[in-house]
Design a protein around this motif. Sequence first.
Motif, short mmCIF file in Angstrom:
data_model
loop_
_atom_site.label_atom_id
_atom_site.label_comp_id
_atom_site.label_asym_id
_atom_site.label_seq_id
_atom_site.Cartn_x
_atom_site.Cartn_y
_atom_site.Cartn_z
N ARG A 289 -54.81 2.72 -26.66
CA ARG A 289 -54.52 1.50 -27.41
C ARG A 289 -55.81 0.84 -27.89
NH1 ARG A 289 -51.02 -2.77 -24.26
NH2 ARG A 289 -52.72 -2.45 -22.78
N GLU A 290 -56.79 0.78 -27.01
CA GLU A 290 -58.07 0.13 -27.34
C GLU A 290 -58.78 0.88 -28.47
OE1 GLU A 290 -61.92 -1.03 -24.66
OE2 GLU A 290 -59.94 -1.24 -23.73
N VAL A 291 -58.90 2.17 -28.31
CA VAL A 291 -59.58 2.99 -29.32
C VAL A 291 -58.77 3.03 -30.61
CG1 VAL A 291 -60.29 5.34 -29.91
CG2 VAL A 291 -60.86 4.39 -27.67
N GLY A 292 -57.44 3.15 -30.49
CA GLY A 292 -56.59 3.18 -31.68
C GLY A 292 -56.76 1.95 -32.54
N LYS A 293 -56.81 0.79 -31.92
CA LYS A 293 -57.00 -0.46 -32.67
C LYS A 293 -58.37 -0.51 -33.33
CE LYS A 293 -53.78 -3.45 -30.14
NZ LYS A 293 -53.63 -4.66 -29.31
N LEU A 294 -59.39 -0.04 -32.62
CA LEU A 294 -60.73 -0.01 -33.22
C LEU A 294 -60.76 0.91 -34.43
CD1 LEU A 294 -62.96 0.17 -30.00
CD2 LEU A 294 -62.78 -1.77 -31.58
N ARG A 295 -60.12 2.07 -34.31
CA ARG A 295 -60.11 3.02 -35.42
C ARG A 295 -59.30 2.47 -36.60
NH1 ARG A 295 -63.94 6.46 -35.86
NH2 ARG A 295 -62.58 7.55 -37.34
N GLU A 296 -58.22 1.75 -36.33
CA GLU A 296 -57.45 1.13 -37.41
C GLU A 296 -58.29 0.10 -38.15
OE1 GLU A 296 -52.85 1.50 -35.73
OE2 GLU A 296 -54.04 -0.29 -35.25
N GLN A 297 -59.10 -0.66 -37.43
CA GLN A 297 -59.96 -1.65 -38.06
C GLN A 297 -61.02 -0.97 -38.92
OE1 GLN A 297 -59.68 -4.90 -38.29
NE2 GLN A 297 -61.55 -5.03 -39.52
N LEU A 298 -61.60 0.11 -38.41
CA LEU A 298 -62.59 0.85 -39.19
C LEU A 298 -61.95 1.43 -40.45
CD1 LEU A 298 -64.47 2.74 -36.32
CD2 LEU A 298 -65.39 0.89 -37.73
N GLU A 299 -60.74 1.89 -40.33
CA GLU A 299 -60.01 2.42 -41.48
C GLU A 299 -59.83 1.36 -42.55
OE1 GLU A 299 -56.29 5.21 -41.38
OE2 GLU A 299 -55.57 3.14 -41.26
N LEU A 300 -59.42 0.16 -42.13
CA LEU A 300 -59.24 -0.94 -43.07
C LEU A 300 -60.55 -1.30 -43.74
CD1 LEU A 300 -57.47 -3.13 -44.34
CD2 LEU A 300 -57.89 -4.55 -42.32
N GLU A 301 -61.63 -1.32 -42.97
CA GLU A 301 -62.94 -1.71 -43.51
C GLU A 301 -63.45 -0.72 -44.56
OE1 GLU A 301 -65.43 -2.15 -40.10
OE2 GLU A 301 -64.45 -4.00 -39.42
N ARG A 302 -63.14 0.56 -44.40
CA ARG A 302 -63.61 1.53 -45.40
C ARG A 302 -62.62 1.69 -46.54
NH1 ARG A 302 -62.02 5.18 -41.20
NH2 ARG A 302 -60.35 6.57 -41.94
N GLY A 303 -61.48 0.98 -46.46
CA GLY A 303 -60.49 1.04 -47.54
C GLY A 303 -59.54 2.20 -47.42
N GLY A 304 -59.44 2.78 -46.23
CA GLY A 304 -58.56 3.93 -46.02
C GLY A 304 -57.14 3.51 -45.70
N VAL A 305 -56.23 4.47 -45.84
CA VAL A 305 -54.81 4.23 -45.61
C VAL A 305 -54.21 5.37 -44.81
CG1 VAL A 305 -52.56 4.06 -46.71
CG2 VAL A 305 -54.49 2.84 -47.69
N ASN A 306 -53.47 5.04 -43.77
CA ASN A 306 -52.67 6.00 -43.03
C ASN A 306 -51.26 5.44 -42.98
OD1 ASN A 306 -51.81 8.09 -41.26
ND2 ASN A 306 -52.18 6.76 -39.51
N LEU A 307 -50.36 5.98 -43.79
CA LEU A 307 -49.04 5.38 -43.95
C LEU A 307 -48.19 5.53 -42.69
CD1 LEU A 307 -48.07 6.59 -47.53
CD2 LEU A 307 -48.86 4.32 -46.86
N PRO A 308 -47.74 4.40 -42.10
CA PRO A 308 -46.82 4.47 -40.96
C PRO A 308 -45.39 4.66 -41.46
CG PRO A 308 -47.35 2.19 -41.42
CD PRO A 308 -48.13 3.02 -42.42
N ILE A 309 -45.11 5.85 -42.00
CA ILE A 309 -43.83 6.10 -42.67
C ILE A 309 -42.70 6.16 -41.63
CG2 ILE A 309 -42.56 7.62 -44.20
CD1 ILE A 309 -45.25 8.65 -45.19
#
Length: 481
Positions: free
Chosen positions: A194-214
């Motif tokens: 959970r801790e790492v997942g949230k950090l990686r999601e924040q990094l994704e947002l900062e670089r403008g990336g998208v991972n669709l939670p379809i």
Amino acid sequence: MPLQRVRFADEVPEIFRSSMQDIRRELDVPAEFPPEVVAAAVKAGTAPRLPALDRTELEFVTIDPPDSMDLDQALHIERAGDGYVVHYAIADVAAFVEYGDPIDVETRRRGVTLYAPDKRTPLHPPELSEGAASLLPDQVRPALLWTIPLDASGESTGVTCERALVKSRAKLNYAGVQKDLDAGTASESLQLLREVGKLREQLELERGGVNLPIPDQEVVTNDGSWSLEFRAPLPVEGWNAQISLLTGMAAADLMIKGKIGILRTLPEARDDLRNKLGHTAKALGIDWPRETTYAEFIHGLDPKVPAHAAMLAACTVLFRGAGYVTFNGSVPEHPQHAAMKAEYAHVTAPLRRLIDRWAGEICLALSAGTEVPAWVLESMDELPKIMEEADRRANAYERAIVGMVEAGLLKDQVGAEFDGVITDIDDREPNRGIVVLSAPAVEGRVTGTANLPLGKAVRVKLVEADIVKRSVTFELVDTVN
């Protein structure tokens, strides 16, 4: 709308069974495995090529849907100072399958595992994919072990990939893990997920990336009536996906530095696709301010809200055009996956996706500083074409199933009127296009007596809902002011 998976809450109605058989026939979906392939799988399962390195002391677990048996990935995360170490074990298919053997030949014909509401069409025989090669609990298995240290922000600081023996301690499911995390009873490794997942999601947002939670879309029957309901992904599904993405990016980094590999690439989305999504958001009543970027918009959607779930499904249009590029000796001119805003490779699902076996072998060699196996070098340029055909069939399979289900949902409402928005117009025939209904969240063809009003709210009448043809068609009634 394009969806990740359509499920039936109860038994598949008979009205759909013959249609799904027709779909499989039309798309040449593989049937049962030939006897010689099954025999080869049984034999391979009894004598895999085992590595010398033993990492069975690592307390791996798998996290998958409850009914999954083809377990590609096992996870263990630990703290390291103010950072972390991610251990990710990936099923070692090459320990069982040799290039040119009957299993390999058949998997190159299939390309990927295909999913339908009534059955799964696997890439590998179940004797391997759900048995000897699967990372089942309490079984010692050969694996590709990825070790990825992270700093306090979640950024990767290195990577190694090596063959090792591993043993999963438990076969977990998303709902159970989420429940334990919410209750505070999850293991330390899962809490770190959970801790790492949230950090990686924040990094994704900062670089403008998208991972669709379809979301999955489930067909629910109640007193003879049908409805389509979205099942929103749990937060842990997103965190788990971030570990797979992290590994794919680490693999791409190895390949680019070594100037050999197979990348998953995607060009930047065309402006017309972005405009179409803007019309879809309008149809679904979702505000998309002009100053809000695509990544910010996606990260702000809540898949538990039906309209947002439909929007997320529609956004998969921006992933069209994804492909694979092989290289040896120099890096491709356009190596990036535009949606992720990063270089990326597929390496984490070898039981369900053919190309991961080749990519994994390349990464093993690059990590160890050894030569890439000759069979990989000789055959890797064939893979983009194989995977293009496999992806084409998988996408057509999904579209046909979704079309069939949507036609079934509306079949008793022919003649009824609905509110919607015109999201696309045929360039050659501007009186023909696509309409997205406000409710239910269905997309269909629409015709008018004059040019259709792109992006405008409209009233349309359902003129056809044909399960056999898997089509839904409307005609324009009026433009809504």
